[in-house]
Design a protein around this motif. Sequence first.
Motif, short mmCIF file in Angstrom:
data_model
loop_
_atom_site.label_atom_id
_atom_site.label_comp_id
_atom_site.label_asym_id
_atom_site.label_seq_id
_atom_site.Cartn_x
_atom_site.Cartn_y
_atom_site.Cartn_z
N ASN A 22 0.69 -0.96 -0.29
CA ASN A 22 -0.02 0.14 0.05
C ASN A 22 0.81 1.05 -0.13
O ASN A 22 -0.06 2.72 -0.12
N ALA A 49 3.20 0.16 -5.42
CA ALA A 49 2.27 1.45 -4.76
C ALA A 49 1.72 2.05 -5.77
O ALA A 49 1.39 2.76 -5.10
N LEU A 76 -3.95 0.29 -7.49
CA LEU A 76 -3.96 1.91 -6.73
C LEU A 76 -3.11 2.38 -7.27
O LEU A 76 -3.20 4.21 -6.83
N PHE A 140 -6.56 2.90 5.11
CA PHE A 140 -6.10 2.51 4.15
C PHE A 140 -4.21 1.32 4.30
O PHE A 140 -3.98 0.57 3.41
N TYR A 141 -3.32 2.34 5.08
CA TYR A 141 -2.19 1.74 5.07
C TYR A 141 -2.02 0.82 5.79
O TYR A 141 -1.47 0.01 6.31
N GLY A 144 -4.72 -4.16 2.80
CA GLY A 144 -3.65 -5.12 2.30
C GLY A 144 -3.14 -5.96 2.83
O GLY A 144 -3.03 -5.98 3.89
N GLY A 147 -0.47 -3.89 5.00
CA GLY A 147 -0.92 -2.99 5.67
C GLY A 147 -1.57 -4.47 7.00
O GLY A 147 -2.02 -3.59 8.47
#
Length: 401
Positions: A22, A49, A76, A140-141, A144, A147
Amino acid sequence: MAFQGIANRCFNVVHKQNLIYNTCWEDPLLDRQALQLGPQDSVALITSAGCNSLDYALEGPAEVHAIDVNPLQNALLELKIAAIRSLEFDDFFQLFGHGRHADWQSIYRDRVRDQLSDVAKRTWDKRINFFDGSHRRRSFYFRGTSGLFAWLINRYVRRRPELRSAVDELLEADSLEQQREIYRRRNVDHLLWTRPLRWMLRRDATMAMLGVPRSQRNQIDRDYPGGLAKFIQDRIAHVFQNMPLKDNYFWRVYLTGEYTPECCPEYLRADNFSALKAGLVDRIKVHTSTVEGFLRQHDRPISRYVLLDHMDWLYDRFPDLLVSEWQAIVDRASAQARVLWRSAALQVDFVDPLQVTIDGKPVRVGDLLTYQNELAASLHQDDRVNTYGSFYIADLRGLAA
């Protein structure tokens, strides 16, 4: 061999079905100094990313070609490009700075979605809650696979209040002297490296989440005293004690789930956002392909290649494909081409012996490369990520375009 096969299958399952990265974990500050990009340059890099594609575009090269076999990674970058084109900076920073936006679903539907490719639309239609802050992993971090690991680490740190307080104090330190004093006074090494964490870092499933194939782990276990767990422990200790954290956005986002306006990638700064929006972002082209596949179809010379660390697993599992990739690089390289790559290994020994063909004659790749060892060593020493064993800068000299 059976164990190796299980590890490889684990890596394949994770990588074929998920967004892995990410955020990029290669320091573009080093890359810009190594690449020396000018308006005539055409760059080919692996997308990851997409952060560094945007960073390179800020240098004003003619073209930036972002290439990845994982369509989710390209989706992304497409999302970032579409958001740059359609949003104002404050909304953009909430999305990719804080990792969430309270109005994301309406922003995505009304302003961003139509600018995406069909593949990217399908990707984000299914993952629209990655940015709306509604999930227990609010940023968001923390989404994935890498993440998820970051979120687990943050839960681990948060459940140890003394460790959380020490990490926060380190991130706010004003100098290296303060960082070293905090690290020693708070006994961070002892607080962080408990037996459960060491156990987790030895698991192939954990490494797959982070995008580390078994071949890279084998290289570290072979080259580094104490193996992978000791390598990671030493690298983190070095970052906390010997590298300024005030501008180390890589570790800040990993340890907090967000950037700050003062500590963030270059594309998240207002002036740079404006420059990208004014036209630089249009120089980025996204390709879902292998590096070789892209180069075979591209009909113009490439002067700069950024291969990240993917050769680490390519040479171990697909040596023939590594040869054909370098053949494509040689065939498509401009007369003054430069290649950058990183490795988990402390010293790469598998590139130079590769054989390619020029004018019908076999040639060792090593005989075509002029290594910039002094520059690479100097830059590698300042790498804010500090998780790679080695960094390479090599020129391909005297090749016809």
